[in-house]
Design a protein around this motif. Sequence first.
Motif, PDB file in Angstrom:
ATOM      1  N   ARG A 271       0.910  -1.142  -0.061  1.00  0.00           N
ATOM      2  CA  ARG A 271      -0.004   0.071  -0.020  1.00  0.00           C
ATOM      3  C   ARG A 271       1.079   1.154  -0.085  1.00  0.00           C
ATOM      4  O   ARG A 271       1.780   1.491   0.791  1.00  0.00           O
ATOM      5  CB  ARG A 271      -0.794   0.047   1.373  1.00  0.00           C
ATOM      6  N   ILE A 272       1.046   1.925  -0.971  1.00  0.00           N
ATOM      7  CA  ILE A 272       1.943   3.036  -1.208  1.00  0.00           C
ATOM      8  C   ILE A 272       1.001   4.179  -1.389  1.00  0.00           C
ATOM      9  O   ILE A 272       0.232   4.551  -2.139  1.00  0.00           O
ATOM     10  CB  ILE A 272       3.031   2.831  -2.461  1.00  0.00           C
ATOM     11  N   ALA A 273       1.508   5.449  -0.768  1.00  0.00           N
ATOM     12  CA  ALA A 273       0.814   6.801  -0.727  1.00  0.00           C
ATOM     13  C   ALA A 273      -0.722   6.347  -0.520  1.00  0.00           C
ATOM     14  O   ALA A 273      -1.487   7.099  -1.390  1.00  0.00           O
ATOM     15  CB  ALA A 273       1.119   7.318  -1.994  1.00  0.00           C
ATOM     16  N   GLY A 274      -0.987   5.376   0.329  1.00  0.00           N
ATOM     17  CA  GLY A 274      -2.577   5.355   0.420  1.00  0.00           C
ATOM     18  C   GLY A 274      -3.316   4.580  -0.649  1.00  0.00           C
ATOM     19  O   GLY A 274      -4.450   4.351  -0.790  1.00  0.00           O
ATOM     20  N   ILE A 275      -2.658   3.965  -1.695  1.00  0.00           N
ATOM     21  CA  ILE A 275      -2.973   3.364  -3.051  1.00  0.00           C
ATOM     22  C   ILE A 275      -2.716   1.645  -2.584  1.00  0.00           C
ATOM     23  O   ILE A 275      -1.435   1.460  -2.563  1.00  0.00           O
ATOM     24  CB  ILE A 275      -2.669   3.770  -4.259  1.00  0.00           C
ATOM     25  N   SER A 276      -3.760   1.067  -2.640  1.00  0.00           N
ATOM     26  CA  SER A 276      -3.406  -0.697  -2.777  1.00  0.00           C
ATOM     27  C   SER A 276      -2.966  -0.848  -4.016  1.00  0.00           C
ATOM     28  O   SER A 276      -3.437  -0.369  -5.105  1.00  0.00           O
ATOM     29  CB  SER A 276      -4.945  -1.090  -2.531  1.00  0.00           C
ATOM     30  N   GLN A 277      -1.969  -1.704  -3.954  1.00  0.00           N
ATOM     31  CA  GLN A 277      -1.272  -2.089  -5.143  1.00  0.00           C
ATOM     32  C   GLN A 277      -1.707  -3.669  -5.596  1.00  0.00           C
ATOM     33  O   GLN A 277      -1.281  -4.187  -6.683  1.00  0.00           O
ATOM     34  CB  GLN A 277       0.248  -2.354  -4.948  1.00  0.00           C
ATOM     35  N   ALA A 278      -2.924  -3.938  -5.077  1.00  0.00           N
ATOM     36  CA  ALA A 278      -3.295  -5.250  -5.261  1.00  0.00           C
ATOM     37  C   ALA A 278      -3.658  -5.492  -6.818  1.00  0.00           C
ATOM     38  O   ALA A 278      -3.680  -6.611  -7.333  1.00  0.00           O
ATOM     39  CB  ALA A 278      -4.820  -5.872  -4.501  1.00  0.00           C
ATOM     40  N   GLU A 279      -4.193  -4.572  -7.386  1.00  0.00           N
ATOM     41  CA  GLU A 279      -4.919  -4.557  -8.623  1.00  0.00           C
ATOM     42  C   GLU A 279      -4.259  -3.371  -9.560  1.00  0.00           C
ATOM     43  O   GLU A 279      -3.748  -2.419  -9.196  1.00  0.00           O
ATOM     44  CB  GLU A 279      -6.354  -4.411  -8.885  1.00  0.00           C
ATOM     45  N   GLU A 280      -4.350  -3.638 -10.877  1.00  0.00           N
ATOM     46  CA  GLU A 280      -3.658  -2.592 -11.850  1.00  0.00           C
ATOM     47  C   GLU A 280      -4.649  -2.587 -13.084  1.00  0.00           C
ATOM     48  O   GLU A 280      -5.513  -3.370 -13.514  1.00  0.00           O
ATOM     49  CB  GLU A 280      -2.330  -3.077 -12.476  1.00  0.00           C
ATOM     50  N   ILE A 281      -4.738  -1.162 -13.650  1.00  0.00           N
ATOM     51  CA  ILE A 281      -5.580  -0.970 -14.823  1.00  0.00           C
ATOM     52  C   ILE A 281      -4.627  -1.186 -16.049  1.00  0.00           C
ATOM     53  O   ILE A 281      -3.570  -0.580 -16.181  1.00  0.00           O
ATOM     54  CB  ILE A 281      -6.529   0.387 -14.802  1.00  0.00           C
TER      55      ILE A 281
END
Length: 306
Positions: A271-281
Amino acid sequence: MAHIKRTQPWEVPASRITGEREYWSRRRFLRDVGIGSLGGAAALGGLVTTEADAANRDGRASRATPSRTANRFDQPANFIEFSQWNAEVPELARRLSTANWSVSVGGHVEHPMNLAVGELIELMGEEERAYRFRCIEGWAMIVPWSGFPLRKLVERVRPTAAARHVRFVGFHDPDVAPGQRSEMYPWPYTEVLTLDEAAHELSFIATGVYGQDLPNAHGAPLRLVVPWKYATKSLKSVTRIEFIGHRPESFWQMARPDIIGQDCNVDPNDRIAGISQAEEIVIGTGEWQATQPFNGYADLVAGLRT
Ligand SMILES: Nc1nc2c(c(=O)[nH]1)N[C@H]1C(S)=C(S)[C@@H](COP(=O)(O)O)O[C@H]1N2
Ligand SMILES: [Mo]
């Protein structure tokens, strides 16, 4: 006798490479889908960029926002030496003169060198490699870079036993790059790999993309590409490569120790800068997919010392 083309373990089917048009206009695409509009650029320190904010900020930025048909030299890009506002970067980056660019490679090596870019490319040769490219903003694409494996350069300069880390240094010229007049950041932009990572067959120095030279805004004339790490590691416009003993801090570790760790390996659990990295577009298709550990290169790099 027929020649059998050996498939390299990192090769991806050509059909999966991100379309060139989608590649150049990706910042616009991201703005349209609301990625990169998660907060003020200053709040997130420029590491996570702000397409929507930049466009709305004032007339200056929105006038600079290109249309889908604009040429590749006009496309917004993240390059905070020039501006924290991606839309302003291409115009400002035109002023960077890459004609007499040289690169020095030194530190704990037997054969330090200082070469003009053209000489370096001649020495190293050029090949094309399509790699996955994944940013902490949550977007992913597959990009055909041209350039040479960093490993070739490492072998050429011959690191001594004292070399443990490799630091990549961007340019420092506040007269040309207005972002560098901001004292908020520890200029120049630097990134760090362990020697093992730098000597890994995947680490790459890009000179071009989609068969063309890199535009200034994308890191001309030379850019680091490390496909199993977040894109922030892929430092643009390299001027110096240093082999050192102790581990130096990277630019982002100094600027934002609260949001970024040192290795930057792509990890769905982050979780970086409040963003979950579990998925990507996926740029182009707009599909969401599960993030792969080490950006899909785990088999090749999981054993590396970080
Ligand atoms: N010198 C330099 N390199 C840089 C940056 C930068 O601001 N300056 N931004 C990094 C970040 S945060 C990202 S996401 C990528 C963006 O690359 P792109 O413009 O090709 O998408 O470049 C990386 N390399
Ligand atoms: Mo980024």
